[in-house]
Design a protein around this motif. Sequence first.
Motif, PDB file in Angstrom:
ATOM      1  N   VAL A 101       0.834  -1.207   0.000  1.00 54.22           N
ATOM      2  CA  VAL A 101       0.000   0.000   0.000  1.00 54.22           C
ATOM      3  C   VAL A 101       0.868   1.256   0.000  1.00 54.22           C
ATOM      4  O   VAL A 101       0.603   2.215  -0.743  1.00 54.22           O
ATOM      5  N   GLU A 102       1.907   1.274   0.834  1.00 49.72           N
ATOM      6  CA  GLU A 102       2.770   2.454   0.908  1.00 49.72           C
ATOM      7  C   GLU A 102       3.478   2.709  -0.421  1.00 49.72           C
ATOM      8  O   GLU A 102       3.611   3.863  -0.852  1.00 49.72           O
ATOM      9  N   TRP A 103       3.932   1.668  -1.084  1.00 51.19           N
ATOM     10  CA  TRP A 103       4.556   1.831  -2.398  1.00 51.19           C
ATOM     11  C   TRP A 103       3.545   2.347  -3.415  1.00 51.19           C
ATOM     12  O   TRP A 103       3.853   3.239  -4.208  1.00 51.19           O
ATOM     13  N   ALA A 104       2.348   1.773  -3.386  1.00 52.91           N
ATOM     14  CA  ALA A 104       1.309   2.187  -4.323  1.00 52.91           C
ATOM     15  C   ALA A 104       0.949   3.656  -4.130  1.00 52.91           C
ATOM     16  O   ALA A 104       0.769   4.407  -5.104  1.00 52.91           O
ATOM     17  N   LYS A 105       0.863   4.086  -2.887  1.00 58.77           N
ATOM     18  CA  LYS A 105       0.530   5.485  -2.596  1.00 58.77           C
ATOM     19  C   LYS A 105       1.629   6.433  -3.081  1.00 58.77           C
ATOM     20  O   LYS A 105       1.350   7.539  -3.569  1.00 58.77           O
ATOM     21  N   HIS A 110      -0.204   9.892  -3.376  1.00 61.44           N
ATOM     22  CA  HIS A 110      -1.213  10.085  -2.326  1.00 61.44           C
ATOM     23  C   HIS A 110      -0.525  10.010  -0.971  1.00 61.44           C
ATOM     24  O   HIS A 110       0.086   8.996  -0.630  1.00 61.44           O
ATOM     25  N   LYS A 111      -0.635  11.081  -0.154  1.00 61.09           N
ATOM     26  CA  LYS A 111       0.090  11.157   1.105  1.00 61.09           C
ATOM     27  C   LYS A 111      -0.757  10.829   2.327  1.00 61.09           C
ATOM     28  O   LYS A 111      -0.234  10.436   3.363  1.00 61.09           O
ATOM     29  N   GLU A 112      -2.084  11.005   2.233  1.00 57.97           N
ATOM     30  CA  GLU A 112      -2.942  10.780   3.395  1.00 57.97           C
ATOM     31  C   GLU A 112      -3.090   9.283   3.688  1.00 57.97           C
ATOM     32  O   GLU A 112      -2.960   8.450   2.804  1.00 57.97           O
ATOM     33  N   SER A 113      -3.404   8.977   4.956  1.00 55.07           N
ATOM     34  CA  SER A 113      -3.607   7.587   5.356  1.00 55.07           C
ATOM     35  C   SER A 113      -4.891   7.039   4.757  1.00 55.07           C
ATOM     36  O   SER A 113      -5.884   7.752   4.623  1.00 55.07           O
ATOM     37  N   THR A 114      -4.857   5.759   4.382  1.00 53.00           N
ATOM     38  CA  THR A 114      -6.045   5.104   3.816  1.00 53.00           C
ATOM     39  C   THR A 114      -6.443   3.877   4.645  1.00 53.00           C
ATOM     40  O   THR A 114      -7.276   3.089   4.212  1.00 53.00           O
ATOM     41  N   GLY A 115      -5.861   3.723   5.838  1.00 54.71           N
ATOM     42  CA  GLY A 115      -6.008   2.473   6.566  1.00 54.71           C
ATOM     43  C   GLY A 115      -7.216   2.335   7.472  1.00 54.71           C
ATOM     44  O   GLY A 115      -7.686   1.224   7.707  1.00 54.71           O
ATOM     45  N   ASP A 116      -7.738   3.448   8.006  1.00 61.78           N
ATOM     46  CA  ASP A 116      -8.802   3.359   9.008  1.00 61.78           C
ATOM     47  C   ASP A 116     -10.025   2.595   8.517  1.00 61.78           C
ATOM     48  O   ASP A 116     -10.657   1.855   9.273  1.00 61.78           O
TER      49      ASP A 116
END
Length: 253
Positions: A101-105, A110-116
């Motif tokens: 996910v971090e590599w894809a972002k 895309h810098k904001e978190s997408t995990g919640d």
Amino acid sequence: MDFPVTFHIFGKTILAHPLFETVGIFIGMRYYFYLKRKSKEKLSFNTSAAVLIGATAGALIGSKLIGNLENPYTLFENFSFKRFWTNNTIVGGLAFGLIGVEWAKKIVGHKESTGDLIVFPLILAMIIGRIGCFLTGVHEETYGVPTDFIFGMHLGDSYLRHPVALYEIAFLILLWIILKGVQRKNKFSSGFVFQLFMLSYFSFRFMLDFIKPKIEIIAGLGTIQLVCLAIIFYYFFKIRETKVVTSLKNIKS
């Protein structure tokens, strides 16, 4: 109860573990898309696709790689593609899914978190999957060491063993309740609930693996425990950073 529990579907006998694992993934994904439709935070198609691909690829690779490295001697001395493909662990899936996910972002900027948003669907899928682990008993490597503890159970052999799958289900239910409470307070920035989930789950798994059969790699620790330590350290500092940012925002407001 007789272990392993099996189901007869279309003339074939299927173990509970893969069946419940598949059902858990399906229900978890449906719950995720339901929450995504309700969420006020909308991601672009490119970002959503990149995150999904990164998470899926990372989880697939990581679950099998770490699952096989639990016993590296068997992996390298007598390699079998079938055994490699069927060995999985959620620890590797979560750890490498995070990397994916971090590599894809970074690729899509895309810098904001997408995990919640994925936290509770993920917990739900894991609970359902662990029911399958429990029902499979000692016929897959998801059981505990022999014990005379009050919770010891016969899981398909002559020993009373720690029912580690049930311990994990109980922990995940408790974690769900705690994280829901944190989420409702809405005091922290985006991504904090996911960070807290990862730190909590990997800390729990690090401790749980002391009562599971394992091949010791370094200092009496198994492969999964070493991965857990890496993730624990990463998220310990990540959460400290998030708390500092949140405090500064609260001061400014």
